[in-house]
Scaffold this active site. Structure first.
Site, PDB file in Angstrom:
ATOM      1  N   CYS A 130     -26.572   1.978  40.709  1.00  0.00           N
ATOM      2  CA  CYS A 130     -27.271   0.756  40.309  1.00  0.00           C
ATOM      3  C   CYS A 130     -26.985  -0.394  41.265  1.00  0.00           C
ATOM      4  CB  CYS A 130     -26.894   0.368  38.888  1.00  0.00           C
ATOM      5  SG  CYS A 130     -25.128   0.031  38.654  1.00  0.00           S
ATOM      6  N   GLU A 159     -26.052  -3.097  30.948  1.00  0.00           N
ATOM      7  CA  GLU A 159     -25.766  -2.937  32.377  1.00  0.00           C
ATOM      8  C   GLU A 159     -26.949  -2.211  32.997  1.00  0.00           C
ATOM      9  OE1 GLU A 159     -23.453  -4.371  33.939  1.00  0.00           O
ATOM     10  OE2 GLU A 159     -22.504  -5.143  32.120  1.00  0.00           O
TER      11      GLU A 159
END
Length: 471
Positions: free
Chosen positions: A246, A212
């Site tokens: 993110c 991720e």
């Protein structure tokens, strides 16, 4: 115990427990919920200590509630997810009594390397899938959030046996050694550059990996967009956790004739939500001095190369005399490709705004000449244009007429593509990620091999089977 000894102990306990009952899985999910819920205040305090200041309400939303929600979701759906899936078998085996199914088995011990930006949620949310699938887990916490790391390790010891869940902490050397362990699955959340080393380390043991990562997630504003709505939602997403997400909108692409209105809308929205910053308990600080210096250097780099920089500071506060590491939203107008803010993921409250003159294809081309992003955001009411943006760009995920919200949808995959990630989790997809899909075929009593001509000497039955399979 060494990390390898912890892993060996977890794997031995896992193998002794097989098959892992639904009751055992539910029990672990419930204890994980209690670990977070019972200690919410302590976790918020630790988060604020590590960040220098972190909004308590934000921590409750993004780390505490966002941890408990996925765990409850897994608890609710575990039975359905765990059912074997019946599958058809090749003709005529089904008529003769052959049966096929997929059974979902736990993999064993899952390693989780967690980041610093949401150091509770990005441990507990993966654990919802890990525990639901029947696995054990070892977690490497970030050295950037030592208070949270110490507290999580202490709490876990009170709710779990170390053969079920254990935490390790330390710097890059510990992280490297952790990634080199022969886990049954490894999940890493963090920077793309570090992910390359993680993948190399895992490869030596053929460990399956979920990555991720991040990237420059664009906001594409169409000409049919509601500018006031779009700018408020982008400002909210960009300033949440001071942009240290993110999934934060990394840059905006707006029609040239709407650029001024977009900038004005961003300034107005940010000023409404954060009329002050330095003493405002709702606004989070940048995690450490290194990241603060990086962000301020990039702002100066953009200014030196000709960009117009707008610091959204409604109360005209003096940030130069403060050591709080709070940084206002900085809007970068007319950014060029040679500026750092257009080359690297920003991960802070800095937002470049670029314009396009032509149709939406120009904006699509701008997105596609960069690495595939973790997320893409489109604002507009034109259905054909929306479809063009979604169909002609490739991103880990997308949200239409908002930002970030897709991450809270537990049954949508959370994952990137290419440099922004590999694999996905959340909800049922997370359960599948951390499970082994074992194919089980049951042969009937009849001698199928003879009937199909698969036993030598080969003859007419053999040729008939070949012809049927070649059709």
């Amino acid at each position: 115990m060494t990390m390898r000894e912890l892993l060996d102990a977890q794997r031995a306990a896992f193998m002794a427990e097989l098959p892992v009952s639904l009751e055992a899985r539910r029990d672990r999910l419930k204890r994980a919920i209690a670990m977070v819920s019972d200690n919410a205040g302590r976790l918020c305090d630790a988060l604020s200590e590590d960040f220098g200041h972190r909004s308590r309400e934000q921590s409750m939303i993004t780390d505490v509630a966002a941890s408990v929600g996925p765990l409850h979701h897994a608890l609710k759906h575990l039975k359905a997810w765990s059912k074997p899936a019946r599958k058809p078998v090749m003709f005529p085996l089904g008529l003769l009594g052959g049966r096929g199914s997929i059974e979902y088995q736990p993999k064993g011990v899952v390693g989780i390397i967690a980041p610093w930006n949401f150091p509770v949620q990005l441990v507990m949310s993966p654990l919802s899938g890990v525990f639901a699938a029947g696995n054990r887990a070892m977690v490497k916490t970030s050295e950037y959030t030592p208070a949270v790391a110490a507290l999580m390790a202490d709490l876990a010891a009170g709710y779990f046996d170390p053969t079920e869940l254990t935490f390790v902490s330390g710097g890059p050397d510990v992280g490297k050694a952790f990634a080199e362990l022969p886990f049954d699955h490894l999940l890493f959340t963090g920077a793309t550059g570090i992910a390359k080393h993680i993948l190399h380390a895992a490869a030596d043991n053929l460990v399956p990996v979920t990555l991720e990562l991040g990237g420059k997630s664009p906001v594409v504003v169409g000409r049919s967009a509601d500018v006031a709505q779009a700018t408020e939602r982008v400002a909210l997403g960009k300033m949440l956790n001071a942009g240290q997400i993110c999934l934060a909108p990394d840059y905006m692409l707006v029609p040239e004739e709407k650029e001024g209105a977009v900038v004005d809308g961003l300034v107005a929205a940010a000023s409404r939500m954060y009329p002050t910053l330095l003493s405002n308990p709702d606004y989070t600080a940048v995690i450490n001095d290194r990241h603060y210096a990086r962000l301020t250097d990039w702002i100066e780099d953009a200014r030196a190369k000709g960009a117009e920089v707008i610091a959204v500071n409604p109360a005209n506060e003096d940030f130069t005399s403060s050591n709080s590491r709070k940084l206002p939203l900085h809007i970068i107008r007319n950014p060029t490709d040679d500026m750092m803010v257009m080359q690297e993921e920003i991960f802070g409250p800095v937002l470049p705004v670029r314009s396009y003159r032509g149709g939406i294809e120009e904006a699509i081309g701008e997105v596609n000449r960069r690495d595939r992003p973790l997320a893409l955001y489109y604002f507009g009411q034109d259905k054909a244009e929306k479809r063009a943006v979604l169909d002609r760009t490739i991103s880990g995920r997308a949200t239409v007429n908002d930002v970030i919200f897709h991450v809270s949808q537990e049954e949508l995959p959370f994952g990137g593509i290419g440099p922004s990630g590999m694999g996905a989790y959340h909800g049922e997809i997370g359960f599948r990620t951390f499970s082994h899909a074992k194919a089980v075929y049951s042969q009937p009593k009849i001698d199928v091999a003879k009937l199909a001509g698969m036993k030598p000497p080969y003859g007419k039955a053999t040729q008939a089977t070949i012809r049927r399979q070649m059709k």
